[in-house]
Write an enzyme that holds these catalytic residues in place. Sequence first.
Site, PDB file in Angstrom:
ATOM      1  N   ASP A 148     -11.147   8.676  -3.838  1.00 28.81           N
ATOM      2  CA  ASP A 148     -10.700   7.295  -3.645  1.00 28.81           C
ATOM      3  C   ASP A 148     -11.864   6.374  -3.275  1.00 28.81           C
ATOM      4  O   ASP A 148     -13.017   6.812  -3.214  1.00 28.81           O
ATOM      5  CB  ASP A 148      -9.601   7.326  -2.562  1.00 28.81           C
ATOM      6  N   GLU A 181     -10.735   4.270  -8.236  1.00 24.22           N
ATOM      7  CA  GLU A 181     -11.271   3.045  -7.618  1.00 24.22           C
ATOM      8  C   GLU A 181     -10.516   1.830  -8.142  1.00 24.22           C
ATOM      9  O   GLU A 181     -11.021   0.727  -8.116  1.00 24.22           O
ATOM     10  CB  GLU A 181     -12.792   2.951  -7.751  1.00 24.22           C
ATOM     11  N   TRP A 182      -9.288   2.107  -8.602  1.00 24.38           N
ATOM     12  CA  TRP A 182      -8.292   1.072  -8.904  1.00 24.38           C
ATOM     13  C   TRP A 182      -8.667   0.155 -10.068  1.00 24.38           C
ATOM     14  O   TRP A 182      -8.098  -0.927 -10.216  1.00 24.38           O
ATOM     15  CB  TRP A 182      -8.012   0.234  -7.643  1.00 24.38           C
ATOM     16  N   GLY A 183      -9.647   0.595 -10.856  1.00 23.44           N
ATOM     17  CA  GLY A 183     -10.051  -0.234 -11.998  1.00 23.44           C
ATOM     18  C   GLY A 183     -10.986  -1.368 -11.621  1.00 23.44           C
ATOM     19  O   GLY A 183     -11.396  -2.151 -12.478  1.00 23.44           O
ATOM     20  N   ASP A 184     -11.358  -1.462 -10.339  1.00 20.95           N
ATOM     21  CA  ASP A 184     -12.157  -2.611  -9.873  1.00 20.95           C
ATOM     22  C   ASP A 184     -13.511  -2.706 -10.561  1.00 20.95           C
ATOM     23  O   ASP A 184     -14.031  -3.798 -10.778  1.00 20.95           O
ATOM     24  CB  ASP A 184     -12.400  -2.528  -8.358  1.00 20.95           C
ATOM     25  N   ASN A 185     -14.107  -1.550 -10.846  1.00 23.05           N
ATOM     26  CA  ASN A 185     -15.453  -1.548 -11.437  1.00 23.05           C
ATOM     27  C   ASN A 185     -15.430  -1.071 -12.890  1.00 23.05           C
ATOM     28  O   ASN A 185     -16.409  -0.529 -13.392  1.00 23.05           O
ATOM     29  CB  ASN A 185     -16.384  -0.654 -10.614  1.00 23.05           C
ATOM     30  N   ASP A 203      -2.352   0.374  -6.498  1.00 20.96           N
ATOM     31  CA  ASP A 203      -1.257   1.350  -6.355  1.00 20.96           C
ATOM     32  C   ASP A 203       0.034   0.906  -7.027  1.00 20.96           C
ATOM     33  O   ASP A 203       0.403  -0.261  -7.010  1.00 20.96           O
ATOM     34  CB  ASP A 203      -0.981   1.591  -4.865  1.00 20.96           C
TER      35      ASP A 203
HETATM   36  C1  GLA Z   1      -5.239   4.454  -2.133  1.00 20.15           C
HETATM   37  C2  GLA Z   1      -4.904   5.147  -3.450  1.00 20.15           C
HETATM   38  C3  GLA Z   1      -3.522   5.765  -3.350  1.00 20.15           C
HETATM   39  C4  GLA Z   1      -3.492   6.754  -2.201  1.00 20.15           C
HETATM   40  C5  GLA Z   1      -3.894   6.074  -0.907  1.00 20.15           C
HETATM   41  C6  GLA Z   1      -4.094   7.056   0.230  1.00 20.15           C
HETATM   42  O1  GLA Z   1      -4.423   3.364  -1.924  1.00 20.15           O
HETATM   43  O2  GLA Z   1      -4.967   4.242  -4.513  1.00 20.15           O
HETATM   44  O3  GLA Z   1      -3.167   6.396  -4.563  1.00 20.15           O
HETATM   45  O4  GLA Z   1      -4.363   7.816  -2.480  1.00 20.15           O
HETATM   46  O5  GLA Z   1      -5.124   5.357  -1.049  1.00 20.15           O
HETATM   47  O6  GLA Z   1      -4.483   6.439   1.433  1.00 20.15           O
END
Ligand code: GLA
Length: 399
Positions: A148, A181-185, A203
């Site tokens: 993460d 990393e949520w697509g940020d980079n 998320d």
């Molecule tokens: C981030 C991730 C989630 C989960 C939480 C855990 O938000 O994107 O999928 O792993 O952390 O804290």
Amino acid sequence: MKYLFFITSVLISFNLQAQKFEGLAPTPPLGWNSWNTFATDINEQLVKDIADKFVELGLKDAGYEYIVLDDGWMARERDADGNLVADPEKFPSGMKALAAYIHSKGLKFGLYNCAGSETCAGYPGSRGYEYQDARLYASWDVDFLKYDWCNTEKLNAEGAYITMRDALAKAGRPVVFSICEWGDNEPWNWGKDIGHMWRVSGDISNCWDCEDNHGTWSSWGVWKIINMHENIRSATGPDHWNDFDMMEVGNGMTAAEDRSHFAMWSMLASPLIMGNDLRSATKETIKTLTNKEVIQVNQDSLGIQGFRVSNDNNIEIWAKPLANGSWAMTFVNMNEEPAQLSFDWSKHKIIDEENAKKLDLQQKTYQVRDLFNHKKLKDTKHKLKATIGVHDVLMIRLD
Ligand code: GLA
């Protein structure tokens, strides 16, 4: 001096050769992750029960393999040697024993950590401990690492994920490396040689098309995530997948919405990681999750991500080329009332330019199969007709 130069270049080239473990995810990984339902409230018994349910409910038979513990599995502090410690109250037998239990069922075991100093829930992160943590995971027989991006301050994302990839390679145990990393980079631009999958969004939330605003960040409904990025299809493929996040099937949406969500994740060739409580899942939820005909679309060997053909009268129409000239299509009713679909094949061109694939209706009549009702429909010489319920899906396969 010459000698030193030689040694240094050997070391440098050795380092450059560090690679991700190839071939671990030729098709999108299938599994379960604890976060969506349990957050940090996880423990040994729960995980064992989930492993048992994989077998009992036919999930293993349908192809699900990984059981991944997300945030909250650790003690708050590293030990005196700097090693991570499994929370002794939640996991009294330790991670190696838990891995052995999961392996004894023919399944695989995954853990979570973060590239930053702390995980998102405030447990010790891997920053500065990457090689040590990788060795520990290998000694516990870990098969999958979700990594993460909280508390990373000014770290360079690509660099941080390369460091962990190299640490895993050095530790020597093959591990599916899941970049989060949520697509940020824009990991779709650099993740291919580093990880086996990467999140494309923040998320997920268990809703159809909502945004849940948490102040500094938002979580997203199913359609928000689907619509978040255009043009990242070409980044996905065998061993390197766009990850649309753990699923919310069984977590509160309607059964129809769950079906559409599952169908879309399959069309998108996303990893299918369940996020519900399998101990209390309804028959209907399990029926959706174990639909082998839909899973087959997700697991197709070409690994092509589907694309939107059009939106006709608020019916989303998506197509995905499959191996041997077959195709999958979904028709999702976005309306708040049932819709009558009447799809005239002769009036639509279905072409995947990026992959040079075409549904060639002039050359060929395709057989049509309904993948949720498991029945043959009329072939493509006839209009495709169906009533689709609110937020429900008609998913077909064309052979
Ligand atoms: C981030 C991730 C989630 C989960 C939480 C855990 O938000 O994107 O999928 O792993 O952390 O804290």
